[in-house]
Design a protein around this motif. Structure first.
Motif, mmCIF file in Angstrom:
data_model
loop_
_atom_site.group_PDB
_atom_site.id
_atom_site.type_symbol
_atom_site.label_atom_id
_atom_site.label_comp_id
_atom_site.label_asym_id
_atom_site.label_seq_id
_atom_site.Cartn_x
_atom_site.Cartn_y
_atom_site.Cartn_z
ATOM 1 N N THR A 109 0.579 -1.331 -0.166
ATOM 2 C CA THR A 109 -0.258 -0.052 -0.623
ATOM 3 C C THR A 109 0.645 1.716 0.268
ATOM 4 O O THR A 109 0.680 2.197 -0.766
ATOM 5 C CB THR A 109 -0.864 0.267 1.434
ATOM 6 N N THR A 110 2.378 1.635 1.122
ATOM 7 C CA THR A 110 2.822 2.517 0.282
ATOM 8 C C THR A 110 3.610 2.727 -0.791
ATOM 9 O O THR A 110 3.550 3.591 -0.945
ATOM 10 C CB THR A 110 4.263 1.686 1.837
ATOM 11 N N VAL A 111 4.175 1.480 -1.154
ATOM 12 C CA VAL A 111 3.878 1.611 -2.571
ATOM 13 C C VAL A 111 3.685 2.211 -3.682
ATOM 14 O O VAL A 111 3.736 2.999 -3.898
ATOM 15 C CB VAL A 111 4.680 -0.168 -3.417
ATOM 16 N N LEU A 112 2.180 2.012 -3.099
ATOM 17 C CA LEU A 112 0.805 2.725 -4.825
ATOM 18 C C LEU A 112 0.815 3.944 -3.577
ATOM 19 O O LEU A 112 0.137 5.034 -4.658
ATOM 20 C CB LEU A 112 -0.109 2.002 -3.892
ATOM 21 N N ASP A 113 1.341 4.287 -2.386
ATOM 22 C CA ASP A 113 0.766 5.987 -2.039
ATOM 23 C C ASP A 113 2.128 6.394 -2.565
ATOM 24 O O ASP A 113 1.606 7.905 -2.982
ATOM 25 C CB ASP A 113 0.385 5.791 -0.460
ATOM 26 N N ARG A 114 3.076 6.002 -2.294
ATOM 27 C CA ARG A 114 4.377 7.052 -3.470
ATOM 28 C C ARG A 114 3.665 6.846 -4.315
ATOM 29 O O ARG A 114 5.031 7.655 -5.477
ATOM 30 C CB ARG A 114 5.519 6.189 -3.121
ATOM 31 N N CYS A 115 3.369 6.624 -5.571
ATOM 32 C CA CYS A 115 2.759 6.869 -6.794
ATOM 33 C C CYS A 115 1.589 7.271 -6.651
ATOM 34 O O CYS A 115 1.033 7.211 -7.590
ATOM 35 C CB CYS A 115 2.389 5.515 -7.677
ATOM 36 N N GLY A 116 1.457 8.351 -5.455
ATOM 37 C CA GLY A 116 -0.233 9.156 -5.637
ATOM 38 C C GLY A 116 -1.274 8.127 -5.323
ATOM 39 O O GLY A 116 -2.072 8.767 -4.954
ATOM 40 N N GLY A 117 -1.609 7.548 -5.302
ATOM 41 C CA GLY A 117 -2.269 6.683 -4.348
ATOM 42 C C GLY A 117 -3.201 5.912 -5.750
ATOM 43 O O GLY A 117 -3.118 6.699 -6.918
ATOM 44 N N PRO A 118 -4.642 4.722 -5.111
ATOM 45 C CA PRO A 118 -4.981 4.695 -6.997
ATOM 46 C C PRO A 118 -6.078 5.915 -6.455
ATOM 47 O O PRO A 118 -6.063 6.840 -6.473
ATOM 48 C CB PRO A 118 -6.233 3.765 -5.087
ATOM 49 N N THR A 119 -6.851 5.274 -7.832
ATOM 50 C CA THR A 119 -6.946 6.840 -8.722
ATOM 51 C C THR A 119 -9.070 5.939 -7.997
ATOM 52 O O THR A 119 -9.387 6.898 -8.780
ATOM 53 C CB THR A 119 -7.147 6.719 -10.681
ATOM 54 N N GLU A 120 -8.404 4.717 -7.840
ATOM 55 C CA GLU A 120 -10.632 3.884 -7.655
ATOM 56 C C GLU A 120 -9.590 2.786 -7.216
ATOM 57 O O GLU A 120 -8.735 2.893 -6.534
ATOM 58 C CB GLU A 120 -11.097 4.277 -8.810
ATOM 59 N N PRO A 121 -10.957 2.497 -6.399
ATOM 60 C CA PRO A 121 -10.475 1.172 -5.509
ATOM 61 C C PRO A 121 -10.574 0.128 -6.227
ATOM 62 O O PRO A 121 -10.688 0.276 -7.583
ATOM 63 C CB PRO A 121 -12.151 1.163 -5.078
ATOM 64 N N LEU A 122 -9.578 -0.335 -5.380
ATOM 65 C CA LEU A 122 -8.817 -1.492 -6.338
ATOM 66 C C LEU A 122 -9.375 -3.155 -6.058
ATOM 67 O O LEU A 122 -9.797 -3.276 -4.759
ATOM 68 C CB LEU A 122 -7.875 -1.469 -5.727
ATOM 69 N N ALA A 123 -9.348 -3.950 -7.475
ATOM 70 C CA ALA A 123 -10.153 -4.848 -6.925
ATOM 71 C C ALA A 123 -8.161 -6.064 -6.458
ATOM 72 O O ALA A 123 -8.555 -6.787 -5.564
ATOM 73 C CB ALA A 123 -10.358 -5.757 -8.163
ATOM 74 N N ALA A 124 -7.833 -5.899 -7.013
ATOM 75 C CA ALA A 124 -6.872 -6.569 -6.650
ATOM 76 C C ALA A 124 -5.011 -5.884 -7.937
ATOM 77 O O ALA A 124 -5.331 -4.903 -8.025
ATOM 78 C CB ALA A 124 -6.660 -7.841 -7.580
ATOM 79 N N VAL A 125 -3.834 -7.009 -7.512
ATOM 80 C CA VAL A 125 -2.924 -6.161 -7.286
ATOM 81 C C VAL A 125 -1.895 -7.389 -8.144
ATOM 82 O O VAL A 125 -1.856 -7.816 -8.088
ATOM 83 C CB VAL A 125 -1.744 -5.343 -6.933
ATOM 84 N N LEU A 126 -1.763 -7.371 -9.648
ATOM 85 C CA LEU A 126 -0.200 -7.665 -10.457
ATOM 86 C C LEU A 126 1.057 -7.796 -9.895
ATOM 87 O O LEU A 126 1.038 -6.631 -10.097
ATOM 88 C CB LEU A 126 -1.029 -8.018 -11.899
ATOM 89 N N LEU A 127 1.256 -8.579 -9.375
ATOM 90 C CA LEU A 127 2.988 -8.532 -8.723
ATOM 91 C C LEU A 127 3.931 -9.711 -9.570
ATOM 92 O O LEU A 127 3.668 -11.255 -9.445
ATOM 93 C CB LEU A 127 2.754 -9.052 -7.055
ATOM 94 N N GLY A 128 4.418 -8.728 -9.641
ATOM 95 C CA GLY A 128 5.958 -8.890 -10.212
ATOM 96 C C GLY A 128 5.739 -9.516 -11.515
ATOM 97 O O GLY A 128 7.013 -10.398 -12.227
ATOM 98 N N GLY A 129 5.000 -8.674 -12.474
ATOM 99 C CA GLY A 129 4.782 -9.689 -13.808
ATOM 100 C C GLY A 129 3.517 -10.293 -14.473
ATOM 101 O O GLY A 129 2.402 -11.038 -13.947
ATOM 102 N N PHE A 130 3.711 -10.530 -15.851
ATOM 103 C CA PHE A 130 2.953 -11.911 -16.579
ATOM 104 C C PHE A 130 3.310 -13.108 -16.138
ATOM 105 O O PHE A 130 2.715 -13.914 -15.948
ATOM 106 C CB PHE A 130 3.096 -11.605 -18.426
#
Length: 452
Positions: A278-299
């Motif tokens: 969550t802190t990593v996302l906040d350093r990118c300005g935070g979510p622009t809308e409610p999130l369902a999930a995060v893809l971690l590590g790539g494809f």
């Protein structure tokens, strides 16, 4: 399931001439320190002014190679390319072999959602090259091969200029060679690089001998990711205690992450290992809308539901969730998107970009991709989920490389993270979001025309 989305360009952490002020203390940027200070790519003069002269002479004399390996081991540095293998162990394995060694810099970055290595090479090329030269000195090498994808001409020009700066300054006691390789997802695998440098196709090679035993030109070969080598260069200068000031006791240091998707300021950030997602996302300005999930590590990574985003960014903390830091990718997916549709597009890409050398890639990946496409479109038969789980369980550890393992991990994680959507799609009612424009940029699924 080909996507019309364009290939994502390397993200930048801030506008080129106005980087945000850098934080201070143990979490302050290290690899990107010069970028934060100047907002521009570091020339050789900039690099030497900030970090001082290369310690390569010290490594080459007085048992310095042994001390460098020991310092890297004490630092706890692990590979930043995805596998997270201990760096000192790889150095030692090559150093113990007989004959002149070779170092290969893996700057292919074939993961479509990642831009960290491209950005690092653009703003701090000499840090990466320093690390490669130091690694060569530590393992008794005389040649460094830098492998770049052949479709990134600007990157070639930038790095070529940096190599020429070093040549004119007579800085390095080893030979630096730049190479342009075919760009496919699996061409960044370490054995694919060695195979291509030996005159073969840029496809992974299965079976012995291993690269550290007999790699490029049948010589002991060390293959490291670009970011890993940049960290090594800093450890050689500032020591293991300094490196451990950031991160956790078990997983020290910082890592570059590429954050994209539903965040206000997507781009590349340098974070201390152990930082909550969550802190990593906040350093990118935070979510622009409610999130369902995060893809971690790539494809080749895993989907984490929003409820798990308080997890620290470490292998140890993510492992129980079936995830890992991987190539340092976080893609934030909004609730308004369809995770199953996004996953189906990525699986189609992975199936098309396999090496096609073994059964799991030739048969297993296309079958999983087809089943996922049917699920995403609401065309599932009664046996589909059972078949998907059975097939994804069969893929890992059966291929000539780890490509099928990553695809299986992605598919299995999507079934878990989006289980409510799975039920609706199984009822033949694909959600409205499935018909929206893609949220995760996926390159065209067509494989490369040539592997040579």
């Amino acid at each position: 399931m080909n996507s019309s989305a364009t290939t994502p360009q390397p993200p930048t952490p801030h506008p080129p001439c106005r980087p945000a002020p850098a934080p201070h203390g143990p979490t302050a940027p290290r690899l990107l320190a010069a970028w934060y200070a100047t907002g521009r790519s570091a020339t050789l003069a900039d690099h030497l002014e900030r970090h001082g002269p290369s310690p390569v002479e010290r490594v080459l004399t007085g048992g310095g190679s042994t001390s460098l390996v020991a310092a890297v081991e004490a630092a706890g540095l692990t590979g930043r390319g995805g596998a997270g293998f201990p760096t000192a162990r790889k150095l030692s394995a090559v150093a113990r072999r007989h004959g002149r060694a070779v170092v290969v810099v893996n700057a292919m970055e074939s993961e479509p959602a990642s831009g960290k290595d491209r950005f690092l090479l653009a703003v701090a090329p000499h840090l990466v090259l320093d690390g490669a030269v130091l690694a060569a000195a530590a393992v008794g090498g005389d040649t460094v091969h830098v492998c770049l994808p052949r479709d990134r001409s600007i990157q070639h020009e930038q790095l070529g200029a940096a190599v020429e700066e070093r040549r004119r300054a007579r800085l390095d006691p080893v030979r630096l060679c730049l190479h342009a390789l075919p760009h496919a997802y699996v061409s960044s695998e370490s054995t694919a690089l060695v195979r291509w440098l030996n005159g073969g196709p840029a496809r992974p090679g299965g079976g012995p001998p291993r690269s550290h035993e007999r790699g490029v030109a049948r010589r002991p070969t060390l293959v490291h990711n670009a970011e890993t080598l940049a960290h090594l260069a800093l450890v050689a200068r500032y020591g293991s205690d300094w490196f451990r000031q950031a991160g956790t006791p078990d997983e020290p240091g910082t890592a570059l992450v590429t954050v994209s998707g539903a965040v206000a300021a997507p781009g590349v950030r340098e974070v201390a290992l152990g930082t909550p997602l969550t802190t990593v996302l906040d350093r990118c300005g935070g979510p622009t809308e409610p999130l369902a999930a995060v893809l971690l590590g790539g494809f080749a990574g895993a989907w984490l539901p929003a409820a798990d985003l308080g997890t620290p960014f470490t292998r140890r903390d993510l492992a129980p969730l079936g995830a890992a830091p991987g190539a340092g990718v976080l893609v934030a997916l909004a609730r308004s998107a369809c995770g199953l549709t996004e996953t189906a597009r990525m699986l189609a890409y992975l199936a098309a970009h396999s090496a096609g050398q073994c059964g799991p890639c030739r048969l297993g990946l296309p079958a999983v991709a087809e089943d996922f496409a049917a699920l995403a479109a609401g065309r599932a038969d009664a046996d589909l989920t059972a078949r998907l789980r059975r097939r994804t369980a069969l893929l890992p550890d059966r291929g000539a490389c780890r490509h099928p393992d990553g695809a299986a991990r992605l598919a299995a994680s999507a079934l878990r993270a989006f289980r409510d959507d799975v039920e609706r799609h199984l009822d033949g009612d694909a959600c409205p979001a499935a018909r929206q424009a893609p949220r995760v940029p996926v390159p065209p699924a067509a494989p490369p025309e040539t592997w040579r």
